[in-house]
Design a protein around this motif. Structure first.
Motif, PDB file in Angstrom:
ATOM      1  N   LEU A  97       0.816  -1.212   0.000  1.00 59.71           N
ATOM      2  CA  LEU A  97       0.000   0.000   0.000  1.00 59.71           C
ATOM      3  C   LEU A  97       0.848   1.259   0.000  1.00 59.71           C
ATOM      4  O   LEU A  97       0.341   2.359   0.202  1.00 59.71           O
ATOM      5  CB  LEU A  97      -0.944   0.007   1.213  1.00 59.71           C
ATOM      6  CG  LEU A  97      -1.902  -1.186   1.319  1.00 59.71           C
ATOM      7  CD1 LEU A  97      -2.900  -0.952   2.443  1.00 59.71           C
ATOM      8  CD2 LEU A  97      -2.641  -1.419   0.009  1.00 59.71           C
ATOM      9  N   GLY A  98       2.150   1.103  -0.205  1.00 63.95           N
ATOM     10  CA  GLY A  98       3.022   2.262  -0.356  1.00 63.95           C
ATOM     11  C   GLY A  98       3.471   2.927   0.934  1.00 63.95           C
ATOM     12  O   GLY A  98       4.000   4.036   0.882  1.00 63.95           O
ATOM     13  N   LEU A  99       3.251   2.291   2.064  1.00 65.63           N
ATOM     14  CA  LEU A  99       3.707   2.905   3.321  1.00 65.63           C
ATOM     15  C   LEU A  99       5.227   2.899   3.382  1.00 65.63           C
ATOM     16  O   LEU A  99       5.871   1.949   2.955  1.00 65.63           O
ATOM     17  CB  LEU A  99       3.149   2.148   4.526  1.00 65.63           C
ATOM     18  CG  LEU A  99       1.632   2.102   4.666  1.00 65.63           C
ATOM     19  CD1 LEU A  99       1.245   1.453   5.990  1.00 65.63           C
ATOM     20  CD2 LEU A  99       1.013   3.495   4.558  1.00 65.63           C
ATOM     21  N   LYS A 100       5.767   3.984   3.924  1.00 61.06           N
ATOM     22  CA  LYS A 100       7.223   4.093   3.995  1.00 61.06           C
ATOM     23  C   LYS A 100       7.781   3.059   4.958  1.00 61.06           C
ATOM     24  O   LYS A 100       8.798   2.438   4.710  1.00 61.06           O
ATOM     25  CB  LYS A 100       7.627   5.505   4.427  1.00 61.06           C
ATOM     26  CG  LYS A 100       7.292   6.567   3.367  1.00 61.06           C
ATOM     27  CD  LYS A 100       7.812   7.934   3.793  1.00 61.06           C
ATOM     28  CE  LYS A 100       7.199   9.051   2.938  1.00 61.06           C
ATOM     29  NZ  LYS A 100       5.805   9.422   3.376  1.00 61.06           N
ATOM     30  N   GLN A 101       7.085   2.891   6.057  1.00 60.21           N
ATOM     31  CA  GLN A 101       7.485   1.856   7.012  1.00 60.21           C
ATOM     32  C   GLN A 101       6.342   0.863   7.130  1.00 60.21           C
ATOM     33  O   GLN A 101       5.218   1.246   7.450  1.00 60.21           O
ATOM     34  CB  GLN A 101       7.762   2.471   8.376  1.00 60.21           C
ATOM     35  CG  GLN A 101       8.943   3.426   8.406  1.00 60.21           C
ATOM     36  CD  GLN A 101       8.941   4.249   9.675  1.00 60.21           C
ATOM     37  OE1 GLN A 101       7.944   4.899  10.003  1.00 60.21           O
ATOM     38  NE2 GLN A 101      10.053   4.220  10.403  1.00 60.21           N
TER      39      GLN A 101
ATOM     40  N   ASN B 274       4.654  -3.139  12.615  1.00 62.55           N
ATOM     41  CA  ASN B 274       3.801  -1.991  12.279  1.00 62.55           C
ATOM     42  C   ASN B 274       3.210  -2.221  10.882  1.00 62.55           C
ATOM     43  O   ASN B 274       3.580  -1.562   9.925  1.00 62.55           O
ATOM     44  CB  ASN B 274       4.660  -0.721  12.296  1.00 62.55           C
ATOM     45  CG  ASN B 274       3.814   0.533  12.209  1.00 62.55           C
ATOM     46  OD1 ASN B 274       2.918   0.747  13.029  1.00 62.55           O
ATOM     47  ND2 ASN B 274       4.073   1.351  11.191  1.00 62.55           N
ATOM     48  N   PRO B 275       2.292  -3.185  10.777  1.00 55.85           N
ATOM     49  CA  PRO B 275       1.867  -3.649   9.455  1.00 55.85           C
ATOM     50  C   PRO B 275       0.729  -2.830   8.845  1.00 55.85           C
ATOM     51  O   PRO B 275      -0.113  -2.295   9.558  1.00 55.85           O
ATOM     52  CB  PRO B 275       1.369  -5.059   9.749  1.00 55.85           C
ATOM     53  CG  PRO B 275       0.817  -4.967  11.131  1.00 55.85           C
ATOM     54  CD  PRO B 275       1.633  -3.942  11.854  1.00 55.85           C
ATOM     55  N   CYS B 276       0.715  -2.741   7.524  1.00 51.92           N
ATOM     56  CA  CYS B 276      -0.459  -2.244   6.824  1.00 51.92           C
ATOM     57  C   CYS B 276      -1.489  -3.377   6.833  1.00 51.92           C
ATOM     58  O   CYS B 276      -1.151  -4.508   7.172  1.00 51.92           O
ATOM     59  CB  CYS B 276      -0.112  -1.838   5.388  1.00 51.92           C
ATOM     60  SG  CYS B 276       0.000  -3.224   4.234  1.00 51.92           S
ATOM     61  N   PRO B 277      -2.736  -3.094   6.471  1.00 51.35           N
ATOM     62  CA  PRO B 277      -3.774  -4.121   6.603  1.00 51.35           C
ATOM     63  C   PRO B 277      -3.564  -5.384   5.759  1.00 51.35           C
ATOM     64  O   PRO B 277      -4.184  -6.405   6.038  1.00 51.35           O
ATOM     65  CB  PRO B 277      -5.045  -3.383   6.163  1.00 51.35           C
ATOM     66  CG  PRO B 277      -4.772  -1.951   6.426  1.00 51.35           C
ATOM     67  CD  PRO B 277      -3.308  -1.770   6.151  1.00 51.35           C
ATOM     68  N   ILE B 278      -2.726  -5.315   4.734  1.00 50.65           N
ATOM     69  CA  ILE B 278      -2.498  -6.538   3.954  1.00 50.65           C
ATOM     70  C   ILE B 278      -1.047  -7.023   4.039  1.00 50.65           C
ATOM     71  O   ILE B 278      -0.607  -7.828   3.220  1.00 50.65           O
ATOM     72  CB  ILE B 278      -2.883  -6.349   2.470  1.00 50.65           C
ATOM     73  CG1 ILE B 278      -2.070  -5.212   1.812  1.00 50.65           C
ATOM     74  CG2 ILE B 278      -4.376  -6.089   2.304  1.00 50.65           C
ATOM     75  CD1 ILE B 278      -2.212  -5.185   0.288  1.00 50.65           C
TER      76      ILE B 278
END
Lengths: 145, 145
Positions: free
Chosen positions: A94-98, A103-107
DNA sequence: AAAATAAAATACATTTTTATCTTTTATTAG
DNA sequence: CTAATAAAAGATAAAAATGTATTTTATTTT
């Protein structure tokens, strides 16, 4: 998934491999005719790959692109990274920097599996194997026109 | 893998979902602040999604983006296709116009697995689930700054 | 009804990717 | 040594993706 440059690059290099065993060098024009790719654009890609020592080349009559002894054990991964970089293999879906297990994104977890599966595929396949598929007629590098 | 537009779109919609349960509508500015995305660009994406009925919106005071009853069972796949199209899910890994089991590119079979794995992931995950991950604090939509 | 609000639409700007053409350099054949 | 050949390098251009700003339209609150 891969950029156009990468698609052309992979096809071109596999074709060079498939012909290189016979010891002959291939001109950009021949390569592009065979793999149905834009000539000048593909030339640039191959030149960049030559600079990165993924393929070899010589100028002049009977010159062209070919595969050298030192390039014999290159994997598809090396080629892809040489063109598209490695962002695809470590970046967040999802393009998160970290984005990590902590510290996960939802997928994060599921996407990581996909990404690693792709990396595994590219690291497993050697150019030699892929070229063999083409040489033997089991696979093709252009659409049947 | 996904375009920037798609990354922002996914994050924005998940955030809208995570807040929409409470019945309130969200302005673009708030959304973008939360998910750390460019405001005007994300606005365009959300407008396109509203036209495609992936999210709902109203103008005027207390207006904004929200989720409607009819949008409750949308999967991540629907969202991705609405923004990036479905090329990723049927196209050849090496860009061949025709590539199938009958006429495969050298990585057809393996790539198909990856592609289908991704499709499976996106079809399995509902926006509701993803939003729940965020609401409960198990996942995040922005890097910790 | 008027003012305020926020999305929708439009226009514009920048960057990246893809693509083409021209000139230069290295190599080889004759 | 000269001419021919083919990659390398450089210049340019078109298209697509990304990003920003302004104007218009719909809605609601006062």
């Amino acid at each position: 998934m891969f950029s156009k440059a990468c698609e052309y690059g992979i096809r071109a290099v596999i074709y060079i491999w498939s012909q290189s065993k016979k010891g002959n060098k291939l001109g950009v024009k021949d390569i592009c005719k065979e793999i149905d790719a834009p000539e000048y654009f593909t030339a640039k890609i191959l030149q960049a790959l030559a600079r990165q020592d993924i393929v070899s080349s010589t100028k002049g009559p009977n010159g062209g692109f070919y595969i050298d002894k030192e390039q014999e054990n290159i994997h598809l991964m090396d080629l892809v990274v040489a063109i598209d970089g490695d962002k695809l293999f470590y970046g967040c879906g999802l393009g998160l920097k970290q984005c990590s297990a902590a510290n996960p994104c939802p997928i994060h977890h599921e996407y990581k599996e996909i990404r690693e599966g792709l990396a595994r595929l590219l690291k497993t396949k050697t150019l030699r194997e892929l070229a063999e598929e083409v040489s033997s007629g089991k696979a093709t590098l252009h659409s049947i026109i």
